[in-house]
Design an enzyme around this catalytic site. Structure first.
Site, PDB file in Angstrom:
ATOM      1  N   LYS A   1      -1.518  -6.842  -8.034  1.00 59.72           N
ATOM      2  CA  LYS A   1      -1.799  -8.165  -7.478  1.00 59.72           C
ATOM      3  C   LYS A   1      -3.254  -8.550  -7.769  1.00 59.72           C
ATOM      4  O   LYS A   1      -3.563  -9.675  -8.103  1.00 59.72           O
ATOM      5  CB  LYS A   1      -1.539  -8.232  -5.979  1.00 59.72           C
ATOM      6  CG  LYS A   1      -1.653  -9.667  -5.488  1.00 59.72           C
ATOM      7  CD  LYS A   1      -1.425  -9.796  -4.017  1.00 59.72           C
ATOM      8  CE  LYS A   1      -2.595  -9.341  -3.218  1.00 59.72           C
ATOM      9  NZ  LYS A   1      -3.684 -10.308  -3.100  1.00 59.72           N
ATOM     10  N   ASP A   2      -4.142  -7.542  -7.638  1.00 62.74           N
ATOM     11  CA  ASP A   2      -5.549  -7.771  -7.976  1.00 62.74           C
ATOM     12  C   ASP A   2      -5.727  -7.425  -9.456  1.00 62.74           C
ATOM     13  O   ASP A   2      -6.310  -6.395  -9.808  1.00 62.74           O
ATOM     14  CB  ASP A   2      -6.432  -6.898  -7.084  1.00 62.74           C
ATOM     15  CG  ASP A   2      -6.308  -7.293  -5.623  1.00 62.74           C
ATOM     16  OD1 ASP A   2      -6.872  -8.319  -5.246  1.00 62.74           O
ATOM     17  OD2 ASP A   2      -5.601  -6.593  -4.876  1.00 62.74           O
TER      18      ASP A   2
ATOM     19  N   HIS B   1       0.834  -1.209   0.000  1.00 64.14           N
ATOM     20  CA  HIS B   1       0.000   0.000   0.000  1.00 64.14           C
ATOM     21  C   HIS B   1       0.869   1.260   0.000  1.00 64.14           C
ATOM     22  O   HIS B   1       0.562   2.246  -0.665  1.00 64.14           O
ATOM     23  CB  HIS B   1      -0.917   0.024   1.220  1.00 64.14           C
ATOM     24  CG  HIS B   1      -1.935  -1.073   1.246  1.00 64.14           C
ATOM     25  ND1 HIS B   1      -1.845  -2.144   2.089  1.00 64.14           N
ATOM     26  CD2 HIS B   1      -3.058  -1.253   0.522  1.00 64.14           C
ATOM     27  CE1 HIS B   1      -2.883  -2.945   1.903  1.00 64.14           C
ATOM     28  NE2 HIS B   1      -3.636  -2.432   0.950  1.00 64.14           N
TER      29      HIS B   1
ATOM     30  N   SER C   1      -0.141  -9.173   1.081  1.00 64.50           N
ATOM     31  CA  SER C   1      -1.596  -9.060   1.132  1.00 64.50           C
ATOM     32  C   SER C   1      -2.011  -8.907   2.581  1.00 64.50           C
ATOM     33  O   SER C   1      -1.394  -9.513   3.471  1.00 64.50           O
ATOM     34  CB  SER C   1      -2.223 -10.346   0.562  1.00 64.50           C
ATOM     35  OG  SER C   1      -3.584 -10.425   0.921  1.00 64.50           O
TER      36      SER C   1
ATOM     37  N   GLN D   1     -18.535  -6.038  -1.499  1.00 68.00           N
ATOM     38  CA  GLN D   1     -17.658  -6.893  -2.314  1.00 68.00           C
ATOM     39  C   GLN D   1     -17.332  -8.215  -1.626  1.00 68.00           C
ATOM     40  O   GLN D   1     -16.530  -8.994  -2.137  1.00 68.00           O
ATOM     41  CB  GLN D   1     -16.383  -6.152  -2.727  1.00 68.00           C
ATOM     42  CG  GLN D   1     -15.407  -5.838  -1.613  1.00 68.00           C
ATOM     43  CD  GLN D   1     -14.267  -4.948  -2.080  1.00 68.00           C
ATOM     44  OE1 GLN D   1     -14.411  -3.736  -2.262  1.00 68.00           O
ATOM     45  NE2 GLN D   1     -13.095  -5.531  -2.299  1.00 68.00           N
TER      46      GLN D   1
ATOM     47  N   GLY E   1      -3.082  -1.806  -6.980  1.00 70.03           N
ATOM     48  CA  GLY E   1      -2.030  -2.820  -7.080  1.00 70.03           C
ATOM     49  C   GLY E   1      -2.320  -3.835  -8.176  1.00 70.03           C
ATOM     50  O   GLY E   1      -3.471  -4.228  -8.386  1.00 70.03           O
TER      51      GLY E   1
ATOM     52  N   GLN F   1      -9.266  -7.175 -10.885  1.00 69.03           N
ATOM     53  CA  GLN F   1      -9.878  -5.955 -10.330  1.00 69.03           C
ATOM     54  C   GLN F   1      -9.421  -4.720 -11.105  1.00 69.03           C
ATOM     55  O   GLN F   1     -10.225  -3.840 -11.436  1.00 69.03           O
ATOM     56  CB  GLN F   1      -9.488  -5.826  -8.859  1.00 69.03           C
ATOM     57  CG  GLN F   1      -9.783  -4.459  -8.255  1.00 69.03           C
ATOM     58  CD  GLN F   1      -9.544  -4.402  -6.768  1.00 69.03           C
ATOM     59  OE1 GLN F   1     -10.331  -4.922  -6.011  1.00 69.03           O
ATOM     60  NE2 GLN F   1      -8.479  -3.751  -6.329  1.00 69.03           N
TER      61      GLN F   1
HETATM   62  O1  PAF Z   1      -8.150  -3.694  -3.551  1.00 69.20           O
HETATM   63  C1  PAF Z   1      -8.808  -3.274  -2.569  1.00 69.20           C
HETATM   64  O2  PAF Z   1      -8.296  -3.061  -1.466  1.00 69.20           O
HETATM   65  C2  PAF Z   1     -10.302  -3.052  -2.722  1.00 69.20           C
HETATM   66  O3  PAF Z   1     -10.877  -4.014  -3.539  1.00 69.20           O
HETATM   67  C3  PAF Z   1     -10.658  -1.629  -3.199  1.00 69.20           C
HETATM   68  C4  PAF Z   1     -10.116  -1.340  -4.589  1.00 69.20           C
HETATM   69  C5  PAF Z   1     -10.122  -0.616  -2.200  1.00 69.20           C
HETATM   70  C6  PAF Z   1     -12.191  -1.474  -3.252  1.00 69.20           C
HETATM   71  O4  PAF Z   1     -12.783  -1.737  -2.032  1.00 69.20           O
END
Ligand code: PAF
Length: 282
Positions: free
Chosen positions: A150-151, A37, A186, A62, A148, A154
């Site tokens: 990693k996702d 982060h 993570s 989510q 990131g 997403q």
């Molecule tokens: O990757 C994350 O931490 C979450 O999915 C995000 C993008 C902050 C949305 O809640």
């Protein structure tokens, strides 16, 4: 570092920064921060952000039924200290009722790229992600937002949403930050204890093997993904969910000879569901 709780306060901060002519960078997070982060904040600054906002919000929409929403790790004091040290200007900490007040009924559904991979195992997950990210964009009015890699799926979902809904935000993907033994950082790694922590290396081990093979000239997407999957299958404490080779930009499934491929893997190791990926040949 300013602390903002309501969407109205976030908007007022963003309006003031825009009035000053500042370029706003947004780093959305669910808290329980780690070095990955912090690297997102650095990337936001490198991308020219003059005012950086980070959000901390564990987004209930989510998480599916039976997932880890209630027990998702939280440590607000530590998170705030880390963001302050990283040079963040404002932190947005809305409560669930601020984000989803009584009567909330509007969702963002990115079709196509949300299907398959994590979308198959976590129905509704990307709808929750796209909805909350849209809300974060509207409140914080960023010029640039950093997520990131990693996702990876997403990130593709957010890029599609940003394009399709004309947000006009510059979306920047930041490289995966790894532990010394290869495990992708993570917040959920906190669930890994003892032998599970050791076993969790199988995800990155398989991806690095695929990278090695690619380096030696292997170009068959199925073989490369298969090697990554086999490393997970060979680990008794891990349960493979998927290992797939996809187009790095569109995430379309790939088979046969390729110039470039992203291999994405997901597995359960003990109580943790882990994901990881690597792009070869970009
Ligand atoms: O990757 C994350 O931490 C979450 O999915 C995000 C993008 C902050 C949305 O809640």
């Amino acid at each position: 570092m300013e602390r903002l709780v309501t969407p109205a306060a976030m908007r007022a901060w963003a309006d003031a920064r825009r009035a000053e002519g500042a370029r706003i960078g947004l780093v959305p997070t669910m808290g329980y921060l780690h070095d990955g982060h912090v690297s997102l904040v650095r990337v936001a600054k490198e991308a020219g952000s003059e005012a950086v906002a980070a959000s901390i919000f564990v987004n209930p929409t989510q998480f599916g039924p039976g997932e880890d929403f209630e027990k998702y790790p939280r440590d607000e004091a530590r998170d705030l200290a880390m963001l302050d040290a990283a040079g963040v200007d404002a932190v947005y900490l809305p409560g669930v009722k601020d984000m989803y007040p009584e009567g909330h009924q509007t969702f963002v559904d990115v079709t196509g790229v949300s299907r398959g991979l994590c979308g198959a195992a976590r129905p509704g997950h990307f709808r929750g992600v796209a909805t909350v990210v849209a809300k974060l964009f509207l409140a914080s009015k960023p010029h640039v937002a950093v997520f990131g890699e990693k996702d990876y799926q997403q990130l593709a979902v957010i890029r599609a949403m940003n394009r399709d809904l004309d947000f006009g935000v510059e979306i920047v993907g930041a490289p995966i930050v790894r532990e010394e033994d290869g495990l992708a950082k993570s917040s959920r790694n906190v669930y890994l204890k003892g032998e599970d922590r050791v076993a969790a290396r199988c995800l990155s081990r398989g991806l690095f093997r695929a990278r090695e093979l690619f380096g030696k000239g292997e170009r068959d997407a199925g073989i490369l993904a298969g090697v990554a999957g086999a490393a997970i299958d060979g680990e008794p404490r891990a349960l493979l969910e998927y290992a797939e080779g996809r187009n790095p930009v569109t995430l379309a499934p790939l088979a046969g000879q390729v110039d470039a491929v992203t291999i994405l893997v997901a597995a359960k190791v003990g109580p943790a569901r882990l994901i990881d990926n690597i792009t070869l040949g970009k």
